[in-house]
Design a protein around this motif. Sequence first.
Motif, PDB file in Angstrom:
ATOM      1  N   SER A   1     -22.139   4.856  21.909  1.00  0.00           N
ATOM      2  CA  SER A   1     -23.395   4.958  21.178  1.00  0.00           C
ATOM      3  C   SER A   1     -23.367   6.087  20.154  1.00  0.00           C
ATOM      4  CB  SER A   1     -24.548   5.174  22.160  1.00  0.00           C
ATOM      5  OG  SER A   1     -24.353   6.385  22.851  1.00  0.00           O
ATOM      6  N   ASP A   2     -22.366   6.967  20.222  1.00  0.00           N
ATOM      7  CA  ASP A   2     -22.258   8.051  19.254  1.00  0.00           C
ATOM      8  C   ASP A   2     -21.591   7.539  17.990  1.00  0.00           C
ATOM      9  OD1 ASP A   2     -23.355   9.774  21.098  1.00  0.00           O
ATOM     10  OD2 ASP A   2     -21.422  10.491  21.819  1.00  0.00           O
ATOM     11  N   PRO A   3     -22.127   7.893  16.830  1.00  0.00           N
ATOM     12  CA  PRO A   3     -21.474   7.454  15.602  1.00  0.00           C
ATOM     13  C   PRO A   3     -20.118   8.130  15.446  1.00  0.00           C
ATOM     14  CG  PRO A   3     -23.329   8.901  15.117  1.00  0.00           C
ATOM     15  CD  PRO A   3     -23.328   8.657  16.592  1.00  0.00           C
ATOM     16  N   ARG A   4     -19.197   7.399  14.868  1.00  0.00           N
ATOM     17  CA  ARG A   4     -17.858   7.920  14.631  1.00  0.00           C
ATOM     18  C   ARG A   4     -17.797   8.502  13.224  1.00  0.00           C
ATOM     19  NH1 ARG A   4     -14.539   2.583  16.759  1.00  0.00           N
ATOM     20  NH2 ARG A   4     -15.124   2.789  18.942  1.00  0.00           N
TER      21      ARG A   4
ATOM     22  N   ILE B   1      -9.509   7.174   8.888  1.00  0.00           N
ATOM     23  CA  ILE B   1      -8.667   5.971   8.998  1.00  0.00           C
ATOM     24  C   ILE B   1      -8.562   5.545  10.457  1.00  0.00           C
ATOM     25  CG2 ILE B   1      -6.249   5.209   8.881  1.00  0.00           C
ATOM     26  CD1 ILE B   1      -7.365   4.947   6.218  1.00  0.00           C
ATOM     27  N   GLU B   2      -8.385   6.520  11.352  1.00  0.00           N
ATOM     28  CA  GLU B   2      -8.235   6.203  12.775  1.00  0.00           C
ATOM     29  C   GLU B   2      -9.466   5.493  13.321  1.00  0.00           C
ATOM     30  OE1 GLU B   2      -7.735   9.345  11.515  1.00  0.00           O
ATOM     31  OE2 GLU B   2      -5.538   9.232  11.496  1.00  0.00           O
ATOM     32  N   ASN B   3     -10.646   5.969  12.974  1.00  0.00           N
ATOM     33  CA  ASN B   3     -11.877   5.340  13.469  1.00  0.00           C
ATOM     34  C   ASN B   3     -12.124   3.983  12.825  1.00  0.00           C
ATOM     35  OD1 ASN B   3     -12.465   7.343  15.306  1.00  0.00           O
ATOM     36  ND2 ASN B   3     -13.718   8.512  13.882  1.00  0.00           N
ATOM     37  N   VAL B   4     -11.755   3.832  11.560  1.00  0.00           N
ATOM     38  CA  VAL B   4     -11.883   2.530  10.903  1.00  0.00           C
ATOM     39  C   VAL B   4     -10.944   1.542  11.595  1.00  0.00           C
ATOM     40  CG1 VAL B   4     -11.447   1.246   8.766  1.00  0.00           C
ATOM     41  CG2 VAL B   4     -12.689   3.414   8.683  1.00  0.00           C
TER      42      VAL B   4
ATOM     43  N   ILE C   1     -16.638   4.337   0.681  1.00  0.00           N
ATOM     44  CA  ILE C   1     -16.240   2.932   0.502  1.00  0.00           C
ATOM     45  C   ILE C   1     -14.897   2.687   1.178  1.00  0.00           C
ATOM     46  CG2 ILE C   1     -15.660   1.146  -1.182  1.00  0.00           C
ATOM     47  CD1 ILE C   1     -17.523   2.671  -3.155  1.00  0.00           C
ATOM     48  N   VAL C   2     -14.860   1.686   2.033  1.00  0.00           N
ATOM     49  CA  VAL C   2     -13.625   1.298   2.711  1.00  0.00           C
ATOM     50  C   VAL C   2     -13.069   0.086   1.975  1.00  0.00           C
ATOM     51  CG1 VAL C   2     -12.593   0.511   4.874  1.00  0.00           C
ATOM     52  CG2 VAL C   2     -14.478   2.160   4.929  1.00  0.00           C
ATOM     53  N   LYS C   3     -11.820   0.202   1.531  1.00  0.00           N
ATOM     54  CA  LYS C   3     -11.164  -0.894   0.817  1.00  0.00           C
ATOM     55  C   LYS C   3     -10.188  -1.570   1.769  1.00  0.00           C
ATOM     56  CE  LYS C   3     -11.687   1.301  -3.660  1.00  0.00           C
ATOM     57  NZ  LYS C   3     -11.019   1.784  -4.862  1.00  0.00           N
TER      58      LYS C   3
ATOM     59  N   LEU D   1     -18.408  -2.105  10.759  1.00  0.00           N
ATOM     60  CA  LEU D   1     -18.013  -0.754  10.370  1.00  0.00           C
ATOM     61  C   LEU D   1     -19.229   0.143  10.126  1.00  0.00           C
ATOM     62  CD1 LEU D   1     -14.943  -1.362   8.038  1.00  0.00           C
ATOM     63  CD2 LEU D   1     -14.960  -0.161  10.236  1.00  0.00           C
ATOM     64  N   ARG D   2     -20.261  -0.395   9.494  1.00  0.00           N
ATOM     65  CA  ARG D   2     -21.459   0.414   9.227  1.00  0.00           C
ATOM     66  C   ARG D   2     -22.201   0.773  10.507  1.00  0.00           C
ATOM     67  NH1 ARG D   2     -24.643  -1.764   4.121  1.00  0.00           N
ATOM     68  NH2 ARG D   2     -25.609   0.266   4.364  1.00  0.00           N
ATOM     69  N   GLU D   3     -22.159  -0.123  11.510  1.00  0.00           N
ATOM     70  CA  GLU D   3     -22.774   0.181  12.810  1.00  0.00           C
ATOM     71  C   GLU D   3     -22.030   1.318  13.495  1.00  0.00           C
ATOM     72  OE1 GLU D   3     -22.831  -3.232  15.357  1.00  0.00           O
ATOM     73  OE2 GLU D   3     -24.240  -4.318  14.090  1.00  0.00           O
ATOM     74  N   ALA D   4     -20.703   1.234  13.491  1.00  0.00           N
ATOM     75  CA  ALA D   4     -19.884   2.212  14.206  1.00  0.00           C
ATOM     76  C   ALA D   4     -19.733   3.525  13.446  1.00  0.00           C
ATOM     77  CB  ALA D   4     -18.501   1.618  14.486  1.00  0.00           C
ATOM     78  N   ILE D   5     -19.703   3.441  12.117  1.00  0.00           N
ATOM     79  CA  ILE D   5     -19.459   4.619  11.277  1.00  0.00           C
ATOM     80  C   ILE D   5     -20.534   4.655  10.183  1.00  0.00           C
ATOM     81  CG2 ILE D   5     -17.763   5.820   9.847  1.00  0.00           C
ATOM     82  CD1 ILE D   5     -15.628   3.972  11.207  1.00  0.00           C
ATOM     83  N   PRO D   6     -21.640   5.346  10.436  1.00  0.00           N
ATOM     84  CA  PRO D   6     -22.767   5.341   9.497  1.00  0.00           C
ATOM     85  C   PRO D   6     -22.424   5.829   8.090  1.00  0.00           C
ATOM     86  CG  PRO D   6     -23.453   6.236  11.608  1.00  0.00           C
ATOM     87  CD  PRO D   6     -21.959   6.072  11.660  1.00  0.00           C
ATOM     88  N   GLU D   7     -21.366   6.625   7.936  1.00  0.00           N
ATOM     89  CA  GLU D   7     -20.972   7.114   6.607  1.00  0.00           C
ATOM     90  C   GLU D   7     -20.508   5.996   5.683  1.00  0.00           C
ATOM     91  OE1 GLU D   7     -18.506  10.776   6.292  1.00  0.00           O
ATOM     92  OE2 GLU D   7     -18.604  10.672   8.488  1.00  0.00           O
TER      93      GLU D   7
END
Length: 91
Positions: free
Chosen positions: A13-16, A20-23, A50-52, A77-83
Motif C-alpha cells: 500500500s506504500d507508494p514506490r 528503474i527497479e520499481n518500474v 515520463i516512463v518510455k 504504474l501510476r497506481e504503484a508509483i504516483p510520480e
Amino acid sequence: MTTETATTAPEASDPRALTIENVERTLDELRPYLMADGGNVEVVEIDGPIVKVRLQGACGSCPSSTMTLKMGIERKLREAIPEVSEVVQVL
C-alpha cells in the motif's frame, strides 16, 4: 509484535519511488498477461515523470496496443508509483 510485523510487511500500500527497479518490479506483475498473448514490454528510459517503454512481440503490432499501454501499463504504474505522470511508447 505488531510493530515488527508492520516494518517487515511488503510495501503493497506504500507508494514506490520512481526508479528503474520499481518500474521493472511493477511491470513484472503485468508480464505474465502480456506473455500469454505473445508479447512483452521493455523499459527504454525514465525521462522525469515520463516512463518510455517499447512493446515487444505481438503487443508491438496489436491493434489494441494503445489500450494496453494506457489502460493497463500506465494505469498500473501510476497506481504503484504516483510520480509517474505518463507512459509513452517508443519504437
